[in-house]
Design an enzyme around this catalytic site. Structure first.
Site, PDB file in Angstrom:
ATOM      1  N   ASN A 199      53.136  30.461 -26.850  1.00 15.62           N
ATOM      2  CA  ASN A 199      53.890  29.361 -26.466  1.00 15.62           C
ATOM      3  C   ASN A 199      54.775  29.528 -25.330  1.00 15.62           C
ATOM      4  O   ASN A 199      55.445  28.595 -24.880  1.00 15.62           O
ATOM      5  CB  ASN A 199      54.749  29.191 -27.718  1.00 15.62           C
ATOM      6  CG  ASN A 199      55.888  30.134 -28.134  1.00 15.62           C
ATOM      7  OD1 ASN A 199      55.367  31.169 -28.704  1.00 15.62           O
ATOM      8  ND2 ASN A 199      57.020  30.034 -27.956  1.00 15.62           N
ATOM      9  N   THR A 200      54.732  31.063 -24.893  1.00 21.97           N
ATOM     10  CA  THR A 200      55.742  31.198 -23.821  1.00 21.97           C
ATOM     11  C   THR A 200      55.206  32.164 -22.915  1.00 21.97           C
ATOM     12  O   THR A 200      54.376  32.857 -23.456  1.00 21.97           O
ATOM     13  CB  THR A 200      57.250  31.203 -24.221  1.00 21.97           C
ATOM     14  OG1 THR A 200      57.876  31.431 -22.784  1.00 21.97           O
ATOM     15  CG2 THR A 200      57.129  32.554 -24.977  1.00 21.97           C
TER      16      THR A 200
ATOM     17  N   TYR B 180      60.552  51.071 -28.312  1.00 23.11           N
ATOM     18  CA  TYR B 180      59.393  50.209 -27.695  1.00 23.11           C
ATOM     19  C   TYR B 180      58.186  51.124 -27.158  1.00 23.11           C
ATOM     20  O   TYR B 180      57.111  50.667 -27.321  1.00 23.11           O
ATOM     21  CB  TYR B 180      60.046  49.449 -26.468  1.00 23.11           C
ATOM     22  CG  TYR B 180      59.128  48.766 -25.499  1.00 23.11           C
ATOM     23  CD1 TYR B 180      58.731  47.407 -26.041  1.00 23.11           C
ATOM     24  CD2 TYR B 180      58.998  49.046 -24.326  1.00 23.11           C
ATOM     25  CE1 TYR B 180      57.742  46.987 -25.229  1.00 23.11           C
ATOM     26  CE2 TYR B 180      58.023  48.098 -23.342  1.00 23.11           C
ATOM     27  CZ  TYR B 180      57.824  47.133 -24.037  1.00 23.11           C
ATOM     28  OH  TYR B 180      56.711  46.360 -23.224  1.00 23.11           O
TER      29      TYR B 180
ATOM     30  N   SER C 261      52.002  48.401 -22.452  1.00 29.86           N
ATOM     31  CA  SER C 261      52.882  48.284 -21.311  1.00 29.86           C
ATOM     32  C   SER C 261      52.897  49.630 -20.425  1.00 29.86           C
ATOM     33  O   SER C 261      52.638  50.601 -21.208  1.00 29.86           O
ATOM     34  CB  SER C 261      54.362  47.920 -22.164  1.00 29.86           C
ATOM     35  OG  SER C 261      55.560  48.305 -21.131  1.00 29.86           O
TER      36      SER C 261
END
Length: 301
Positions: A27-28, A179, A154
């Site tokens: 959605n983004t 993360y 990432s």
């Protein structure tokens, strides 16, 4: 690179007519750009999103920009295994085939919290939720010729370690450490999945966006955000490694794509390397076994 003088871009995406793609977190940001590019090339794209209102707004934007685009919504909260199971069941009921599963959604350096199942938020969302979703949809992928699972990692994987003695960061928590662990887990998962897919038509590929101006960076410390912004690129550019991993016919299983510019922070997508820890097959198998135990999902590869 193929198709253009500057580098691989969305214009190099082959025709996707007849292909079905599920994109998590669509959605983004990067997920939205990925979904938009696939829909523009004729794919039937499922926006798998936590917030249906935001998902509808994103779908409307895609259809407005590309009239005739085939876009649908699927509610999915990767922080809830109940939601993952429900979403997988609905997707299986709706689609006999699945050409692309793009594990894109993620949380970056958030303050410590837990998922609905009690997992540390970043590991639970970025890795365990996608591990479960992939396992529950894998038979649809395996029965679809030339299908792919693309998982977004990432640059942060480079400072990650899988702390099997404290996987949920209960004894010690750092935003960056958790993360990094989650993003390293994405790569270990991709490489182990590819080993298990050998001899099938389905491949597992990884990608990373470099430094991309998405909502993910909102939890970064101020000074880090400032440094990040000097090298970051647009979400359109950040989505290109994922799109190349998903659609370039020359991509092979177990490959990793990222920007080819300075420190892999920006630039056109190319084949890149991940660190030594990401290629540890013993750690990958152990993480796989732990992930099956934690999620209750046995991946039938």
């Amino acid at each position: 690179m193929s198709g253009s003088k500057t580098g691989w871009t969305s214009t190099d995406i082959p025709d996707q007519t007849g292909r079905i793609a599920v994109v998590t977190g669509a959605n983004t940001g990067l997920g939205y750009e990925t979904a938009t590019a696939l829909a523009a090339k004729g794919a039937t794209v499922v926006l798998a999103v936590r917030n249906l209102d935001k998902g509808r707004a994103a779908a409307d934007l895609i259809v407005r920009a590309h009239p005739g685009a085939n876009v649908s919504l699927q509610e999915l909260d990767l922080g809830s295994l109940d939601s993952v199971r429900a979403a997988a069941a609905e997707l299986r009921a709706e689609h006999d085939q699945l050409d692309l599963l793009i594990n894109n959604a993620g949380v970056m350096m958030a303050p410590r919290s837990t998922t609905a199942d009690g997992f540390e938020l970043q590991l639970g969302t970025n890795h365990l939720g996608h591990f479960a979703l992939t396992g529950l949809l894998l038979d649809r992928l395996l029965s679809t010729p030339l299908s792919r699972v693309v998982t977004v990692s990432s640059l942060g994987h480079r400072f990650g370690r899988i702390r099997f003695d404290d996987l949920q960061s209960e004894r010690r928590y750092s935003r960056a450490g958790a993360y990094g662990q989650a993003k390293l887990a994405n790569l270990l998962f991709t490489y182990e999945l590819q080993r298990r897919l050998e001899g099938t038509d389905t491949i597992a590929v990884a990608a990373h966006p470099g430094g991309s101006s998405s909502e993910l960076s909102r939890h970064l410390p101020g000074v880090v955000q400032l440094a990040f912004r000097t090298l970051e690129q647009s979400t359109e550019m950040g989505a290109l490694p994922t799109l190349r991993a998903a659609t370039d016919p020359n991509v092979a299983g177990g490959e990793y794509y990222g920007p080819g510019g300075f420190m892999e922070m920006n630039g056109y997508p190319t084949l890149v390397d991940s660190n030594r820890r990401s290629h540890d097959p013993q750690a990958a198998r152990r993480l796989w076994d732990v992930s099956e135990e934690l999620t209750g999902v046995s991946v039938p590869a």
